[in-house]
Design a protein around this motif. Structure first.
Motif, short mmCIF file in Angstrom:
data_model
loop_
_atom_site.label_atom_id
_atom_site.label_comp_id
_atom_site.label_asym_id
_atom_site.label_seq_id
_atom_site.Cartn_x
_atom_site.Cartn_y
_atom_site.Cartn_z
N LEU A 66 23.84 7.97 11.92
CA LEU A 66 24.60 6.98 12.66
C LEU A 66 23.99 5.59 12.50
O LEU A 66 22.77 5.45 12.45
CB LEU A 66 24.65 7.35 14.14
N ASP A 67 24.85 4.60 12.47
CA ASP A 67 24.40 3.21 12.43
C ASP A 67 24.11 2.78 13.86
O ASP A 67 24.96 2.22 14.55
CB ASP A 67 25.48 2.34 11.79
N LEU A 68 22.89 3.04 14.31
CA LEU A 68 22.54 2.78 15.70
C LEU A 68 22.55 1.29 16.03
O LEU A 68 22.85 0.90 17.16
CB LEU A 68 21.17 3.39 16.02
N ASP A 69 22.24 0.44 15.07
CA ASP A 69 22.26 -1.00 15.33
C ASP A 69 23.67 -1.47 15.66
O ASP A 69 23.88 -2.26 16.60
CB ASP A 69 21.73 -1.77 14.12
N THR A 70 24.65 -0.97 14.92
CA THR A 70 26.04 -1.33 15.19
C THR A 70 26.49 -0.80 16.54
O THR A 70 27.18 -1.48 17.31
CB THR A 70 26.96 -0.78 14.08
N ILE A 71 26.08 0.42 16.85
CA ILE A 71 26.45 1.02 18.14
C ILE A 71 25.83 0.24 19.29
O ILE A 71 26.49 -0.07 20.28
CB ILE A 71 26.02 2.49 18.18
N ARG A 72 24.55 -0.09 19.16
CA ARG A 72 23.89 -0.86 20.22
C ARG A 72 24.53 -2.23 20.39
O ARG A 72 24.57 -2.77 21.50
CB ARG A 72 22.40 -1.01 19.90
N ALA A 73 25.03 -2.80 19.31
CA ALA A 73 25.68 -4.11 19.41
C ALA A 73 26.94 -4.04 20.25
O ALA A 73 27.33 -5.02 20.90
CB ALA A 73 26.00 -4.64 18.01
N GLN A 74 27.58 -2.88 20.26
CA GLN A 74 28.80 -2.70 21.04
C GLN A 74 28.52 -2.18 22.44
O GLN A 74 29.36 -2.32 23.33
CB GLN A 74 29.75 -1.73 20.32
N GLN A 75 27.37 -1.55 22.61
CA GLN A 75 27.03 -0.92 23.89
C GLN A 75 25.65 -1.37 24.33
O GLN A 75 24.65 -0.95 23.77
CB GLN A 75 27.04 0.61 23.74
N TYR A 76 25.62 -2.22 25.34
CA TYR A 76 24.32 -2.67 25.85
C TYR A 76 24.40 -2.80 27.37
O TYR A 76 25.37 -3.36 27.88
CB TYR A 76 23.94 -4.02 25.24
N PRO A 77 23.44 -2.23 28.08
CA PRO A 77 22.31 -1.44 27.59
C PRO A 77 22.76 -0.02 27.22
O PRO A 77 23.74 0.48 27.75
CB PRO A 77 21.36 -1.42 28.76
N LEU A 78 22.02 0.61 26.34
CA LEU A 78 22.32 1.96 25.90
C LEU A 78 21.03 2.74 25.73
O LEU A 78 20.12 2.29 25.04
CB LEU A 78 23.09 1.93 24.57
#
Length: 220
Positions: A66-78
């Motif tokens: 998974l592209d965790l950087d992209t996911i974190r950019a959409q979901q913060y905090p995560l």
């Protein structure tokens, strides 16, 4: 804290989203409204993000790169929880995560449909945690939960109720169903109490002496 929080954390069931067949948006919305924490298994994250759901915890073995950087950019905090144990399913890991953090209950969606092996495993595996956390698996047609102690609930007449044993269950006693059981045994693959129903408006009571029993409220 998530944008969907409307209550204090751990006062209501967490929501655990697996990667089976999606439920109707109305059901998902109702559960989200009362869920202080949303846990998503890694294989479902992109489907969840497409729905615009605020996620609190992403959990799994992350074997799909998974592209965790992209996911974190959409979901913060995560909170990203890497759980690599291959002897457990991701659903096991999600439930154990909530138990370890003191959650009293969890609603589980997207855990049925699609692959039959996943559906059977998810429905039957939850009994191992029945004494540690209250669990309900929901989809558009069913509400499934393990019997813990003596069950009692008011139902309208003709509500479909099925009792499905995981293995063998001894000493099953029911009250309020059309076909009641009187200190009887149920064994998966041989005898169940499927497609029973509530006899009349009133309380249904279910108990068993030994074994793991799933109670299913089902509708078409």
């Amino acid at each position: 804290m998530s944008s969907h929080h409307v209550i204090r954390e751990k006062q209501e069931p967490a929501l655990l989203i697996a990667n089976g067949e999606a439920c109707q948006p109305e059901l998902l919305g109702q559960l989200l409204e009362w869920s202080p924490t949303v846990v998503v298994l890694d294989s479902a994250i992109w489907r969840v993000l497409e729905l615009g759901i605020k996620v609190d915890v992403l959990l799994g073995d992350f074997d799909r790169n998974l592209d965790l950087d992209t996911i974190r950019a959409q979901q913060y905090p995560l909170d990203v929880v890497h759980a690599p144990d291959q002897n457990k399913t991701d659903l096991h890991k999600g439930i154990e995560y909530l138990i370890e953090r003191g959650y009293p209950a969890v609603n589980i969606v997207w855990a049925t449909g699609r692959r039959a092996d996943h559906t059977i495993a998810n429905l039957t595996d939850i009994v191992r945690y029945k004494d540690q956390i209250r669990m309900v698996i929901l989809d558009d047609y069913s509400k499934v939960f393990p019997l813990v102690g003596r069950f009692e609930k008011w139902y309208a007449a003709q509500t479909p109720i099925s009792l499905i044993p995981v293995g063998t269950v001894e000493g099953v006693v029911t009250e309020g169903l059309t076909y009641n059981l009187h200190d009887e045994s149920l064994t998966l693959g041989y005898r169940t109490s499927s497609s029973n129903e509530v006899a009349e408006d009133g309380f249904v009571r279910i108990a068993a002496r030994t074994g793991d029993l799933l109670i299913m409220e089902c509708w078409d």
